[in-house]
Design a protein around this motif. Sequence first.
Motif, short mmCIF file in Angstrom:
data_model
loop_
_atom_site.label_atom_id
_atom_site.label_comp_id
_atom_site.label_asym_id
_atom_site.label_seq_id
_atom_site.Cartn_x
_atom_site.Cartn_y
_atom_site.Cartn_z
N TYR A 49 -63.68 41.32 45.15
CA TYR A 49 -64.36 40.97 46.40
C TYR A 49 -64.70 39.49 46.42
CZ TYR A 49 -67.93 40.54 49.93
OH TYR A 49 -68.66 40.12 51.00
N LEU A 50 -65.24 39.01 45.34
CA LEU A 50 -65.65 37.61 45.28
C LEU A 50 -64.47 36.68 45.48
CD1 LEU A 50 -67.90 35.54 44.66
CD2 LEU A 50 -67.23 35.70 42.28
N VAL A 51 -63.38 36.93 44.80
CA VAL A 51 -62.21 36.06 44.90
C VAL A 51 -61.47 36.28 46.21
CG1 VAL A 51 -59.98 35.51 43.87
CG2 VAL A 51 -61.97 35.83 42.41
N GLY A 52 -61.24 37.53 46.56
CA GLY A 52 -60.40 37.83 47.72
C GLY A 52 -61.06 37.56 49.05
N TYR A 53 -62.33 37.82 49.18
CA TYR A 53 -62.98 37.72 50.48
C TYR A 53 -63.95 36.56 50.60
CZ TYR A 53 -61.06 42.28 51.42
OH TYR A 53 -60.20 43.31 51.62
N GLN A 54 -64.24 35.88 49.54
CA GLN A 54 -65.16 34.75 49.62
C GLN A 54 -64.50 33.42 49.27
OE1 GLN A 54 -68.27 34.92 50.79
NE2 GLN A 54 -67.95 37.09 51.16
N VAL A 55 -63.64 33.40 48.28
CA VAL A 55 -63.05 32.15 47.81
C VAL A 55 -61.81 31.78 48.61
CG1 VAL A 55 -62.02 30.98 45.84
CG2 VAL A 55 -64.02 32.41 45.51
N PHE A 56 -60.88 32.72 48.80
CA PHE A 56 -59.62 32.40 49.46
C PHE A 56 -59.77 31.93 50.91
CE2 PHE A 56 -57.24 34.93 46.13
CZ PHE A 56 -56.73 33.80 45.54
N PRO A 57 -60.68 32.49 51.71
CA PRO A 57 -60.84 31.92 53.07
C PRO A 57 -61.28 30.45 53.04
CG PRO A 57 -61.76 34.11 53.01
CD PRO A 57 -61.41 33.75 51.60
N HIS A 58 -62.13 30.09 52.08
CA HIS A 58 -62.56 28.70 51.99
C HIS A 58 -61.41 27.79 51.56
CE1 HIS A 58 -66.72 29.57 52.82
NE2 HIS A 58 -66.66 30.57 51.96
N ILE A 59 -60.58 28.28 50.67
CA ILE A 59 -59.41 27.50 50.25
C ILE A 59 -58.45 27.34 51.43
CG2 ILE A 59 -57.36 27.50 48.76
CD1 ILE A 59 -59.10 28.88 46.63
N GLY A 60 -58.27 28.41 52.21
CA GLY A 60 -57.41 28.32 53.39
C GLY A 60 -57.94 27.34 54.43
N MET A 61 -59.25 27.36 54.66
CA MET A 61 -59.82 26.39 55.60
C MET A 61 -59.66 24.96 55.10
SD MET A 61 -63.25 28.10 57.22
CE MET A 61 -64.01 28.52 55.67
N PHE A 62 -59.80 24.77 53.80
CA PHE A 62 -59.62 23.45 53.21
C PHE A 62 -58.19 22.95 53.43
CE2 PHE A 62 -58.24 21.07 49.41
CZ PHE A 62 -59.02 19.94 49.56
#
Length: 77
Positions: free
Chosen positions: A8-21
């Motif tokens: 959950y932490l990696v898939g739903y919290q980290v990856f969207p921020h990386i995508g926005m970056f």
Amino acid sequence: MHFETLLYLVGYQVFPHIGMFMLSLGTGGMYDYLGFGPTYIFLGFFILTFRMISVFTIRNKNRSEKNGKQTIVYSKQ
């Protein structure tokens, strides 16, 4: 730490921020190179392209046509 929590932490919290970056880096570069208007026209065509691809590729395989109307048939799984 549980495995589900990590997913959950990696898939739903980290990856969207990386995508926005990544998207903001590309969009900022296009602003500098093309300008404001052409950047949004390009992004609009980009989104339209993926929208059209999804219309033709994402379909409900359990759909049947009856009397000219589309009815959705759900299978028990």
